[in-house]
Write a protein that holds these residues in place. Sequence first.
Motif, PDB file in Angstrom:
ATOM      1  N   ARG A 108       0.818  -1.215   0.000  1.00  0.00           N
ATOM      2  CA  ARG A 108       0.000   0.000   0.000  1.00  0.00           C
ATOM      3  C   ARG A 108       0.851   1.264   0.000  1.00  0.00           C
ATOM      4  O   ARG A 108       0.510   2.249  -0.667  1.00  0.00           O
ATOM      5  CB  ARG A 108      -0.936  -0.003   1.211  1.00  0.00           C
ATOM      6  CG  ARG A 108      -1.988  -1.092   1.179  1.00  0.00           C
ATOM      7  CD  ARG A 108      -2.941  -0.963   2.345  1.00  0.00           C
ATOM      8  NE  ARG A 108      -4.023  -1.962   2.282  1.00  0.00           N
ATOM      9  CZ  ARG A 108      -5.122  -1.906   3.004  1.00  0.00           C
ATOM     10  NH1 ARG A 108      -5.304  -0.909   3.861  1.00  0.00           N
ATOM     11  NH2 ARG A 108      -6.045  -2.837   2.892  1.00  0.00           N
ATOM     12  N   ASP A 141      -7.492   0.507   7.156  1.00  0.00           N
ATOM     13  CA  ASP A 141      -8.861   0.526   6.637  1.00  0.00           C
ATOM     14  C   ASP A 141      -9.822   1.303   7.529  1.00  0.00           C
ATOM     15  O   ASP A 141     -11.021   1.342   7.249  1.00  0.00           O
ATOM     16  CB  ASP A 141      -9.390  -0.912   6.492  1.00  0.00           C
ATOM     17  CG  ASP A 141      -8.665  -1.669   5.391  1.00  0.00           C
ATOM     18  OD1 ASP A 141      -8.180  -1.025   4.453  1.00  0.00           O
ATOM     19  OD2 ASP A 141      -8.588  -2.913   5.479  1.00  0.00           O
ATOM     20  N   LYS A 142      -9.304   1.928   8.593  1.00  0.00           N
ATOM     21  CA  LYS A 142     -10.141   2.723   9.493  1.00  0.00           C
ATOM     22  C   LYS A 142      -9.374   3.962   9.934  1.00  0.00           C
ATOM     23  O   LYS A 142      -8.173   3.882  10.213  1.00  0.00           O
ATOM     24  CB  LYS A 142     -10.510   1.929  10.747  1.00  0.00           C
ATOM     25  CG  LYS A 142     -11.363   0.707  10.530  1.00  0.00           C
ATOM     26  CD  LYS A 142     -11.619   0.021  11.873  1.00  0.00           C
ATOM     27  CE  LYS A 142     -12.488  -1.216  11.733  1.00  0.00           C
ATOM     28  NZ  LYS A 142     -12.706  -1.874  13.042  1.00  0.00           N
ATOM     29  N   CYS A 160      -9.746   6.448   3.798  1.00  0.00           N
ATOM     30  CA  CYS A 160     -11.171   6.569   4.097  1.00  0.00           C
ATOM     31  C   CYS A 160     -11.389   7.506   5.279  1.00  0.00           C
ATOM     32  O   CYS A 160     -10.452   7.912   5.962  1.00  0.00           O
ATOM     33  CB  CYS A 160     -11.770   5.197   4.409  1.00  0.00           C
ATOM     34  SG  CYS A 160     -11.115   4.427   5.912  1.00  0.00           S
ATOM     35  N   ASP A 166      -6.842   5.728  -3.077  1.00  0.00           N
ATOM     36  CA  ASP A 166      -6.139   4.556  -2.554  1.00  0.00           C
ATOM     37  C   ASP A 166      -5.113   4.011  -3.548  1.00  0.00           C
ATOM     38  O   ASP A 166      -5.136   4.325  -4.736  1.00  0.00           O
ATOM     39  CB  ASP A 166      -7.141   3.465  -2.168  1.00  0.00           C
ATOM     40  CG  ASP A 166      -7.816   2.846  -3.383  1.00  0.00           C
ATOM     41  OD1 ASP A 166      -7.205   1.955  -4.006  1.00  0.00           O
ATOM     42  OD2 ASP A 166      -8.940   3.258  -3.708  1.00  0.00           O
ATOM     43  N   GLU A 186     -18.755  -3.736   3.454  1.00  0.00           N
ATOM     44  CA  GLU A 186     -17.445  -3.437   4.023  1.00  0.00           C
ATOM     45  C   GLU A 186     -16.844  -4.682   4.682  1.00  0.00           C
ATOM     46  O   GLU A 186     -17.545  -5.667   4.947  1.00  0.00           O
ATOM     47  CB  GLU A 186     -17.566  -2.293   5.032  1.00  0.00           C
ATOM     48  CG  GLU A 186     -17.958  -0.979   4.382  1.00  0.00           C
ATOM     49  CD  GLU A 186     -18.210   0.134   5.358  1.00  0.00           C
ATOM     50  OE1 GLU A 186     -18.094   1.312   4.961  1.00  0.00           O
ATOM     51  OE2 GLU A 186     -18.540  -0.163   6.531  1.00  0.00           O
ATOM     52  N   TRP A 217     -13.358   0.107   5.781  1.00  0.00           N
ATOM     53  CA  TRP A 217     -13.639   0.492   4.397  1.00  0.00           C
ATOM     54  C   TRP A 217     -13.082  -0.568   3.452  1.00  0.00           C
ATOM     55  O   TRP A 217     -12.082  -1.234   3.733  1.00  0.00           O
ATOM     56  CB  TRP A 217     -12.983   1.848   4.145  1.00  0.00           C
ATOM     57  CG  TRP A 217     -12.718   2.159   2.702  1.00  0.00           C
ATOM     58  CD1 TRP A 217     -13.572   2.709   1.800  1.00  0.00           C
ATOM     59  CD2 TRP A 217     -11.486   1.929   1.996  1.00  0.00           C
ATOM     60  NE1 TRP A 217     -12.961   2.841   0.579  1.00  0.00           N
ATOM     61  CE2 TRP A 217     -11.689   2.366   0.670  1.00  0.00           C
ATOM     62  CE3 TRP A 217     -10.253   1.390   2.346  1.00  0.00           C
ATOM     63  CZ2 TRP A 217     -10.690   2.296  -0.300  1.00  0.00           C
ATOM     64  CZ3 TRP A 217      -9.260   1.302   1.388  1.00  0.00           C
ATOM     65  CH2 TRP A 217      -9.482   1.762   0.083  1.00  0.00           C
ATOM     66  N   SER A 218     -13.740  -0.759   2.302  1.00  0.00           N
ATOM     67  CA  SER A 218     -13.280  -1.731   1.312  1.00  0.00           C
ATOM     68  C   SER A 218     -12.985  -1.038  -0.006  1.00  0.00           C
ATOM     69  O   SER A 218     -13.749  -0.181  -0.459  1.00  0.00           O
ATOM     70  CB  SER A 218     -14.323  -2.824   1.095  1.00  0.00           C
ATOM     71  OG  SER A 218     -13.945  -3.672   0.028  1.00  0.00           O
ATOM     72  N   VAL A 219     -11.882  -1.454  -0.630  1.00  0.00           N
ATOM     73  CA  VAL A 219     -11.432  -0.864  -1.889  1.00  0.00           C
ATOM     74  C   VAL A 219     -12.327  -1.248  -3.062  1.00  0.00           C
ATOM     75  O   VAL A 219     -12.251  -0.664  -4.139  1.00  0.00           O
ATOM     76  CB  VAL A 219      -9.971  -1.299  -2.166  1.00  0.00           C
ATOM     77  CG1 VAL A 219      -9.914  -2.765  -2.562  1.00  0.00           C
ATOM     78  CG2 VAL A 219      -9.320  -0.425  -3.222  1.00  0.00           C
ATOM     79  N   ASP A 270     -14.892   6.973   1.169  1.00  0.00           N
ATOM     80  CA  ASP A 270     -13.610   7.406   0.626  1.00  0.00           C
ATOM     81  C   ASP A 270     -13.789   8.747  -0.073  1.00  0.00           C
ATOM     82  O   ASP A 270     -14.812   9.419   0.101  1.00  0.00           O
ATOM     83  CB  ASP A 270     -12.968   6.340  -0.272  1.00  0.00           C
ATOM     84  CG  ASP A 270     -13.814   5.972  -1.467  1.00  0.00           C
ATOM     85  OD1 ASP A 270     -14.680   6.777  -1.849  1.00  0.00           O
ATOM     86  OD2 ASP A 270     -13.601   4.890  -2.037  1.00  0.00           O
TER      87      ASP A 270
END
Length: 525
Positions: A179, A209-210, A233, A245, A343, A347-349, A370
């Motif tokens: 990432r 992710d948070k 996000c 992202d 999710e 959060w999910s990409v 996002d």
Amino acid sequence: MASDHLMIKANTKGIRSEAERTRMTLASARNSTTILFIFLLFSGAYMYSRCIGSNILASVNRFSPGSVTFASTPLPVNRKIHKQQPVSYSPLNCSAYNEIKKCTVNNPETLTDEETDSSSSTKECPNYFRWIHEDLRPWKDTGITEEMIERANQSSNFRITIVNGKAYMQKIRPVFQTRDLFTIWGVVQLMRKYPGKLPDLDLMFDAGDKPKNKFKDYQGPNATAPPPVFGFCGQDSFVAIPFPDWSFWGWPEIRVRPWDTLLEDLKEGNRKTKWIDREPYAYWKGNPKVAPTRLDLIKCNVSEEQDWNARLYPMDWGAENRGGFHQSNLADQCVHRYKIYIEGVGWSVSEKYILACNSLTLLVKPLFYDFFTRSLVAMQHYWPIKENDKCKSIKFAVDWGNTHKKIVRQIGTAASDFIQEDLKMDYVYDYMLHLLTAYSKLMKYKPIVPPDAVEMCFESMACPEKGIRKKFMMESMVKAPSKTKPCTLPPEFDPAQLQAFNQENEDSIKEVESWENNFYKNQTK
């Protein structure tokens, strides 16, 4: 009467004969005049050329070799100046880089207004750019100090510093997969797209992710300003600055291609199967083990006892890796009329991939957002699904959609158009540029390069890589500076306008919930 008629014809014939003789005479005179004029013209030209020729010969003799002299002030030359167009960057040269292990200067000078297409400067950015103002609002009055940045160290994975057009990264904590690598690669590509446009800045980045910093911890009479932290996000009760992202430049671990390329693949996938010919069910594929809410979703899968109109496929990424990722190609997953977004750990990409499919997105009520999703509106871009009663909610949505095909197709198409047009890569770069520029204006100190930071450039990042990582870098690299200006940042929301927008979205969600509640209420009677 006959004689009169013959006389008229005779007179007419005589008049025509006279007219013909007159025209012939005039034509003959004109021809003679023309011949005389041409003779005089050539004679004059010949005499003039002899005169000019002698002067030229005299000049040539005067400037013969060994006796050349130049005037101190050159004679003015009238010639058309062609607008210089920016050229492509030089190809990656790892041999040269490996010899010196230093970033070369491969960036052209800042393009002038004359070198760019000014037509784009009047084009306003998509509406979601307005959230830039809201995300930076916590520091509007205080500005951003070096002390705030140091406090942000506690919740960050890496630090990005831009000084004099060069990018540096300081690693703070390990990140999941690559990432950090592909996020900073994106920043380097931004600098190649708009050379000289990115100001000096200093920022902290959380690659999780948070978001981690709660608003309530920075409220009260003696509270300090929150630390500014960029991330992928945000959440309503947290302070965060959402940023595009890493997967926009590729997600090599699961073979998700860079966004520019993937968008074309998704378009082709949409063309393969028309919406009306797709499976009339709700589709989801992913790892359910990462979060309780996903495990709850799997209960909605079709079984011998119950069909909730859902077709769910748990994904084992280890097995998929061993099998060469043949079952996870996103462009092959646009074959159902409905697709579910839910999710994971946070959060999910995956949301942008799902929205791009022309299918109706069934959005399980999210906690996170996002940088672009806050401009999505229920029943304009997606169908809301209850988080606490997923199975019934999914079944109702699919049944309703299969009896209201025209409306469902319109919503699915609107979402896909939004992704294909308003989220194309040019706008992603423009969003990054506007966000970072606005952020830099809030800084109250002059950034310096941290002692242990490493310069990140095209060569230093791409040359050490190999395999799929390098392939995605080459696929996503900016090959030439932009010939157009970035879009124009729209103004911030008026408070009443923002409240009305949020209220409209909330009302649409409540309306769908009321349809669903009434449907199941009537079934129990």
